[in-house]
Design a protein around this motif. Sequence first.
Motif, PDB file in Angstrom:
ATOM      1  N   SER A 206      -5.084  14.016   1.298  1.00  0.00           N
ATOM      2  CA  SER A 206      -4.018  13.436   0.487  1.00  0.00           C
ATOM      3  C   SER A 206      -4.077  11.928   0.658  1.00  0.00           C
ATOM      4  O   SER A 206      -4.057  11.418   1.784  1.00  0.00           O
ATOM      5  CB  SER A 206      -2.645  13.956   0.916  1.00  0.00           C
ATOM      6  OG  SER A 206      -1.608  13.328   0.173  1.00  0.00           O
ATOM      7  N   VAL A 208      -2.287   8.360  -0.557  1.00  0.00           N
ATOM      8  CA  VAL A 208      -1.010   7.921  -1.114  1.00  0.00           C
ATOM      9  C   VAL A 208      -0.992   6.400  -1.264  1.00  0.00           C
ATOM     10  O   VAL A 208      -1.723   5.682  -0.572  1.00  0.00           O
ATOM     11  CB  VAL A 208       0.169   8.371  -0.221  1.00  0.00           C
ATOM     12  CG1 VAL A 208       0.170   9.891  -0.061  1.00  0.00           C
ATOM     13  CG2 VAL A 208       0.109   7.691   1.147  1.00  0.00           C
ATOM     14  N   ARG A 222      -3.676   7.706  -7.044  1.00  0.00           N
ATOM     15  CA  ARG A 222      -3.849   9.000  -7.737  1.00  0.00           C
ATOM     16  C   ARG A 222      -5.314   9.250  -8.054  1.00  0.00           C
ATOM     17  O   ARG A 222      -5.809  10.374  -7.918  1.00  0.00           O
ATOM     18  CB  ARG A 222      -3.007   9.030  -9.023  1.00  0.00           C
ATOM     19  CG  ARG A 222      -1.523   9.250  -8.797  1.00  0.00           C
ATOM     20  CD  ARG A 222      -0.811   9.576 -10.098  1.00  0.00           C
ATOM     21  NE  ARG A 222      -0.817   8.457 -11.035  1.00  0.00           N
ATOM     22  CZ  ARG A 222       0.124   7.520 -11.093  1.00  0.00           C
ATOM     23  NH1 ARG A 222       1.155   7.567 -10.250  1.00  0.00           N
ATOM     24  NH2 ARG A 222       0.053   6.544 -11.977  1.00  0.00           N
ATOM     25  N   HIS A 225      -7.203  10.107  -4.859  1.00  0.00           N
ATOM     26  CA  HIS A 225      -6.860  11.473  -4.467  1.00  0.00           C
ATOM     27  C   HIS A 225      -7.630  12.478  -5.324  1.00  0.00           C
ATOM     28  O   HIS A 225      -8.153  13.471  -4.813  1.00  0.00           O
ATOM     29  CB  HIS A 225      -5.351  11.688  -4.616  1.00  0.00           C
ATOM     30  CG  HIS A 225      -4.901  13.068  -4.262  1.00  0.00           C
ATOM     31  ND1 HIS A 225      -4.593  13.448  -2.972  1.00  0.00           N
ATOM     32  CD2 HIS A 225      -4.728  14.177  -5.028  1.00  0.00           C
ATOM     33  CE1 HIS A 225      -4.238  14.719  -2.968  1.00  0.00           C
ATOM     34  NE2 HIS A 225      -4.307  15.186  -4.198  1.00  0.00           N
ATOM     35  N   GLN A 262      -4.853  12.698   5.837  1.00  0.00           N
ATOM     36  CA  GLN A 262      -3.927  12.052   4.912  1.00  0.00           C
ATOM     37  C   GLN A 262      -3.835  10.575   5.296  1.00  0.00           C
ATOM     38  O   GLN A 262      -3.579  10.254   6.461  1.00  0.00           O
ATOM     39  CB  GLN A 262      -2.544  12.713   4.970  1.00  0.00           C
ATOM     40  CG  GLN A 262      -2.569  14.199   4.613  1.00  0.00           C
ATOM     41  CD  GLN A 262      -1.204  14.745   4.251  1.00  0.00           C
ATOM     42  OE1 GLN A 262      -0.355  14.044   3.681  1.00  0.00           O
ATOM     43  NE2 GLN A 262      -0.989  16.013   4.563  1.00  0.00           N
ATOM     44  N   ARG A 283       2.239  15.073   2.938  1.00  0.00           N
ATOM     45  CA  ARG A 283       2.380  16.286   2.140  1.00  0.00           C
ATOM     46  C   ARG A 283       2.124  17.517   2.989  1.00  0.00           C
ATOM     47  O   ARG A 283       1.152  17.551   3.762  1.00  0.00           O
ATOM     48  CB  ARG A 283       1.400  16.273   0.963  1.00  0.00           C
ATOM     49  CG  ARG A 283       1.809  15.369  -0.176  1.00  0.00           C
ATOM     50  CD  ARG A 283       0.849  15.491  -1.333  1.00  0.00           C
ATOM     51  NE  ARG A 283       0.785  16.850  -1.869  1.00  0.00           N
ATOM     52  CZ  ARG A 283      -0.011  17.208  -2.881  1.00  0.00           C
ATOM     53  NH1 ARG A 283      -0.794  16.298  -3.451  1.00  0.00           N
ATOM     54  NH2 ARG A 283      -0.012  18.440  -3.320  1.00  0.00           N
ATOM     55  N   LEU A 288      -0.963  21.160  -0.523  1.00  0.00           N
ATOM     56  CA  LEU A 288      -2.350  20.829  -0.847  1.00  0.00           C
ATOM     57  C   LEU A 288      -3.151  22.093  -1.175  1.00  0.00           C
ATOM     58  O   LEU A 288      -3.982  22.092  -2.090  1.00  0.00           O
ATOM     59  CB  LEU A 288      -2.994  20.094   0.324  1.00  0.00           C
ATOM     60  CG  LEU A 288      -2.373  18.732   0.670  1.00  0.00           C
ATOM     61  CD1 LEU A 288      -3.014  18.168   1.933  1.00  0.00           C
ATOM     62  CD2 LEU A 288      -2.516  17.749  -0.486  1.00  0.00           C
ATOM     63  N   GLU A 291      -2.185  23.145  -4.659  1.00  0.00           N
ATOM     64  CA  GLU A 291      -2.803  22.267  -5.649  1.00  0.00           C
ATOM     65  C   GLU A 291      -4.249  22.669  -5.903  1.00  0.00           C
ATOM     66  O   GLU A 291      -4.689  22.769  -7.067  1.00  0.00           O
ATOM     67  CB  GLU A 291      -2.740  20.823  -5.159  1.00  0.00           C
ATOM     68  CG  GLU A 291      -3.430  19.823  -6.069  1.00  0.00           C
ATOM     69  CD  GLU A 291      -3.376  18.405  -5.510  1.00  0.00           C
ATOM     70  OE1 GLU A 291      -2.250  17.884  -5.360  1.00  0.00           O
ATOM     71  OE2 GLU A 291      -4.444  17.838  -5.221  1.00  0.00           O
TER      72      GLU A 291
END
Length: 411
Positions: A206, A208, A222, A225, A262, A283, A288, A291
């Motif tokens: 992840s 961020v 984004r 990621h 992360q 997260r 995850l 997702e």
Amino acid sequence: MLDYAAALGQPASPFQSFWMGGYECTDQQNCFGHRVDFLHLTGHFQQLDADYQRLQPFGIGTVREGIRWSQVERTPYHYDWSTVAAMLETGQRQGIQQLWDLCHFGYPDDLTPLHPMFARRFASLCRAFVDFYRSVRPEGELIVTPINEVSFMSWLGGDARGTVPYCVGQGWEVKYGLMRAYIEGVAALREADPSIRILTTEPLVSIVPPHGATARQRQEARLRHEHQYQAVDMLSGRICPELGGRPEYLDLLGFNYYYDNQWECHSNARLGWANETCDPRWRPLRSLLQEAYQRYHRPVVITETSHPLEHRPDWLRFVAGECAAAIEAGVPLLGVCLYPIIDRPDWDFLDRPWHRSGLWDVEQRADGQLERVLYAPYAEALLNAQQQVAAAVPGRRKARKASKASALLLP
């Protein structure tokens, strides 16, 4: 043994056990250009029978092993399977299911992912492996990881100069070369044996934006990621269709997840997890996994996870809770692999203290023997984790509720 997949309404799990053990099998050239061979450095090959026997009290019947490409193919297109044959014989004798990495971390001396013959040589290795394997194991399911952690190796060798080809700013080119070989390898494996199962093993991360991020920074985070899925997207043909990827090449989705998976975009600062000051941008692992499953709709496996030193039990309790939550949310999670199951040294600094990240630590005795020392708090956490995850399976939950209801009705 409980079939988690069947309880979740999925096809039967191909794994002999839900909880698995992974043995460090890297044979890469490290950041100094030195070849390492962890199969022998950890003493695993020398103690193969004993290492497998140690798994029995924990109900672990499935392990990840590697063939070590650089050792099998010392001369182009000539293969020495003697070590793999010995490992196969031991696995069969001990009743252990072995999942095989054909390229974990490491290539033959004359190859890099940027070499024009890299894909052809790898596809040839895949065909030779199937021919050898079926010559000694004509029956039974064969589960193979063609190349381990393409995303990580692309960064390590293509951007961080940590291994072959020791580049900076060529991560995409290295990833493209690795995936060309991966896809040609899958085609060769399936041509040789259509029943082979393919287990991908990519990092699950992840990324961020920083606190108070601008719109541009949020967009960049984004995008970065999203890049974690590039290798699997190539394999399925979603991107770079010229490489020959196909949806049917997606089979078992393995994800490697560690405590430092992360981080913040731009600064690369690691986000603290539950045992530290928990970052609000952290997260949950269940999120995850959901997702990834929703993206590909294939059965999921955590193919690597561990933590060094005294936080091993805390990490396993955390992972077990997240796995139970993911299963309850409908993710077809088929297994968790403790990697490494036996402790390992550092790739680059072999003289430094070992990582202390396994279920067993390793102590060197005066006679040079590498003694396994069970880390009891981790072992206790594993037994509890096994019960916690098993209780999350739908069939088990119903049985548990029914049992409680019956108890309430008793006089």
